[in-house]
Design a protein around this motif. Structure first.
Motif, mmCIF file in Angstrom:
data_model
loop_
_atom_site.group_PDB
_atom_site.id
_atom_site.type_symbol
_atom_site.label_atom_id
_atom_site.label_comp_id
_atom_site.label_asym_id
_atom_site.label_seq_id
_atom_site.Cartn_x
_atom_site.Cartn_y
_atom_site.Cartn_z
ATOM 1 N N LEU A 191 -6.804 12.527 -7.244
ATOM 2 C CA LEU A 191 -6.989 11.089 -7.424
ATOM 3 C C LEU A 191 -7.078 10.522 -6.012
ATOM 4 N N VAL A 192 -8.013 9.623 -5.774
ATOM 5 C CA VAL A 192 -8.228 9.096 -4.428
ATOM 6 C C VAL A 192 -8.025 7.581 -4.431
ATOM 7 N N ASP A 212 -5.243 5.083 -16.994
ATOM 8 C CA ASP A 212 -4.075 4.314 -17.462
ATOM 9 C C ASP A 212 -2.902 4.478 -16.505
ATOM 10 N N ARG A 213 -2.685 5.697 -16.030
ATOM 11 C CA ARG A 213 -1.582 5.959 -15.096
ATOM 12 C C ARG A 213 -1.812 5.275 -13.752
ATOM 13 N N ALA A 214 -3.065 5.233 -13.305
ATOM 14 C CA ALA A 214 -3.378 4.558 -12.031
ATOM 15 C C ALA A 214 -3.139 3.058 -12.146
ATOM 16 N N GLU A 215 -3.437 2.490 -13.305
ATOM 17 C CA GLU A 215 -3.172 1.069 -13.531
ATOM 18 C C GLU A 215 -1.664 0.811 -13.590
ATOM 19 N N ALA A 216 -0.929 1.664 -14.314
ATOM 20 C CA ALA A 216 0.519 1.500 -14.434
ATOM 21 C C ALA A 216 1.198 1.649 -13.073
ATOM 22 N N ALA A 217 0.705 2.572 -12.247
ATOM 23 C CA ALA A 217 1.270 2.775 -10.908
ATOM 24 C C ALA A 217 1.155 1.497 -10.089
ATOM 25 N N ALA A 218 0.026 0.826 -10.211
ATOM 26 C CA ALA A 218 -0.177 -0.423 -9.463
ATOM 27 C C ALA A 218 0.783 -1.503 -9.943
ATOM 28 N N ARG A 219 0.920 -1.632 -11.242
ATOM 29 C CA ARG A 219 1.841 -2.641 -11.786
ATOM 30 C C ARG A 219 3.258 -2.391 -11.276
ATOM 31 N N PRO A 248 -21.657 -1.494 0.314
ATOM 32 C CA PRO A 248 -20.251 -1.508 0.713
ATOM 33 C C PRO A 248 -19.915 -0.195 1.431
ATOM 34 N N ARG A 249 -18.887 -0.241 2.255
ATOM 35 C CA ARG A 249 -18.401 0.983 2.919
ATOM 36 C C ARG A 249 -17.118 1.407 2.230
ATOM 37 N N TYR A 250 -16.980 2.699 2.018
ATOM 38 C CA TYR A 250 -15.826 3.246 1.327
ATOM 39 C C TYR A 250 -15.076 4.206 2.239
ATOM 40 N N GLU A 251 -13.756 4.139 2.170
ATOM 41 C CA GLU A 251 -12.913 5.020 2.985
ATOM 42 C C GLU A 251 -11.725 5.470 2.143
ATOM 43 N N ALA A 252 -11.491 6.780 2.107
ATOM 44 C CA ALA A 252 -10.326 7.306 1.386
ATOM 45 C C ALA A 252 -9.072 6.953 2.181
ATOM 46 N N VAL A 253 -8.156 6.229 1.550
ATOM 47 C CA VAL A 253 -6.892 5.840 2.177
ATOM 48 C C VAL A 253 -5.835 6.910 1.902
ATOM 49 N N ALA A 254 -5.866 7.485 0.686
ATOM 50 C CA ALA A 254 -4.920 8.542 0.305
ATOM 51 C C ALA A 254 -5.569 9.417 -0.739
ATOM 52 N N ARG A 255 -5.262 10.699 -0.667
ATOM 53 C CA ARG A 255 -5.733 11.675 -1.660
ATOM 54 C C ARG A 255 -4.490 12.311 -2.270
ATOM 55 N N ARG A 256 -4.393 12.261 -3.586
ATOM 56 C CA ARG A 256 -3.238 12.777 -4.284
ATOM 57 C C ARG A 256 -3.658 13.881 -5.237
ATOM 58 N N PRO A 257 -3.145 15.112 -5.031
ATOM 59 C CA PRO A 257 -3.530 16.247 -5.887
ATOM 60 C C PRO A 257 -3.006 16.085 -7.311
ATOM 61 N N VAL A 302 0.813 -1.223 0.000
ATOM 62 C CA VAL A 302 0.000 0.000 0.000
ATOM 63 C C VAL A 302 0.849 1.278 0.000
ATOM 64 N N PRO A 303 1.914 1.405 0.819
ATOM 65 C CA PRO A 303 2.710 2.637 0.772
ATOM 66 C C PRO A 303 3.320 2.897 -0.613
ATOM 67 N N GLU A 304 3.855 1.869 -1.245
ATOM 68 C CA GLU A 304 4.442 2.016 -2.579
ATOM 69 C C GLU A 304 3.367 2.380 -3.601
ATOM 70 N N LEU A 305 2.212 1.734 -3.515
ATOM 71 C CA LEU A 305 1.107 2.046 -4.409
ATOM 72 C C LEU A 305 0.690 3.506 -4.239
ATOM 73 N N SER A 306 0.539 3.932 -2.992
ATOM 74 C CA SER A 306 0.137 5.310 -2.706
ATOM 75 C C SER A 306 1.156 6.309 -3.254
ATOM 76 N N GLU A 307 2.419 6.013 -3.093
ATOM 77 C CA GLU A 307 3.476 6.903 -3.595
ATOM 78 C C GLU A 307 3.439 6.974 -5.127
ATOM 79 N N ARG A 308 3.298 5.832 -5.760
ATOM 80 C CA ARG A 308 3.269 5.809 -7.229
ATOM 81 C C ARG A 308 2.001 6.494 -7.769
ATOM 82 N N LEU A 309 0.892 6.383 -7.050
ATOM 83 C CA LEU A 309 -0.312 7.111 -7.455
ATOM 84 C C LEU A 309 -0.089 8.614 -7.344
ATOM 85 N N GLY A 310 0.688 9.027 -6.345
ATOM 86 C CA GLY A 310 1.030 10.439 -6.217
ATOM 87 C C GLY A 310 1.788 10.926 -7.443
#
Length: 190
Positions: free
Chosen positions: A159-160, A105-112, A176-185, A56-64
């Motif tokens: 991007l959330v 596309d960028r959000a998918e690439a960040a995850a990969r 379902p319940r939803y919670e923002a884990v990270a918000r990236r401007p 999750v930390p790496e994913l969050s950073e790459r989404l940023g």
């Protein structure tokens, strides 16, 4: 954690959609659909499924990084359609849909890049699900009503990363319940 990246519409847009959904729910047969609720209204950019806590930390950073490379853009809710012969009813997007597609596309690439296992890449289709059906249902009256729907535009500026907890109680209609884990401007704003 069950995670996905999303764009969340602001409150004034959610209110417009709520009024449209209220009209849809008055149509005959509406009780056969499971209607999504306001906390769950979002444009999914990339669905990650169950993600190991240590990724999750790496994913969050790459989404940023993906967010910083994307300038803020205009979007509006517009029109609607269905997937799977009435299994999902949705409203679409107008405005800079290409920027939304690029962000997806960028959000998918960040995850990969973060090591999140992703399935086969599919072309992004901007949609916000408003209802689901368990069996095939003729949703033409719903899509006809949605066809004329046009919300006011807003500026997408973040991007959330969202955590989703599926219902476990078995209570009919539980959402379902939803919670923002990270918000990236976007574009490094904010």
């Amino acid at each position: 954690m069950r995670l996905f990246a999303a764009v969340l519409p602001p409150e004034h847009v959610v209110q417009e959609l709520a009024a449209e959904v209220a009209e849809l729910r008055r149509l005959p047969g509406a009780e056969r659909l499971r209607w999504t609720h306001r906390p769950g209204w979002h444009f999914t950019l990339a669905f990650y499924g169950e993600v190991a806590d240590d990724l999750v930390p790496e994913l969050s950073e790459r989404l940023g990084g993906a967010a910083r490379r994307t300038a803020p853009f205009e979007l509006a809710l517009s029109g609607g359609g269905q997937f799977g012969h009435g299994r999902a009813l949705w409203t679409g997007a107008a405005g800079d849909v290409e920027a939304l597609r690029l962000l997806a596309d960028r959000a998918e690439a960040a995850a990969r890049k973060a090591g999140v296992p992703m399935g086969e890449h599919r072309r992004y289709k901007a949609h916000l699900t408003v209802a689901r059906g368990r069996d095939s249902l003729d949703v033409r009256p719903y899509t006809e009503l949605l066809h004329g729907f046009a919300g006011r535009p807003w500026t997408v500026d973040e991007l959330v990363l969202v955590r989703s907890d599926l219902p476990r109680s078995g209570v009919p209609g539980e959402q379902p319940r939803y919670e923002a884990v990270a918000r990236r401007p976007l574009g490094g704003v904010g």
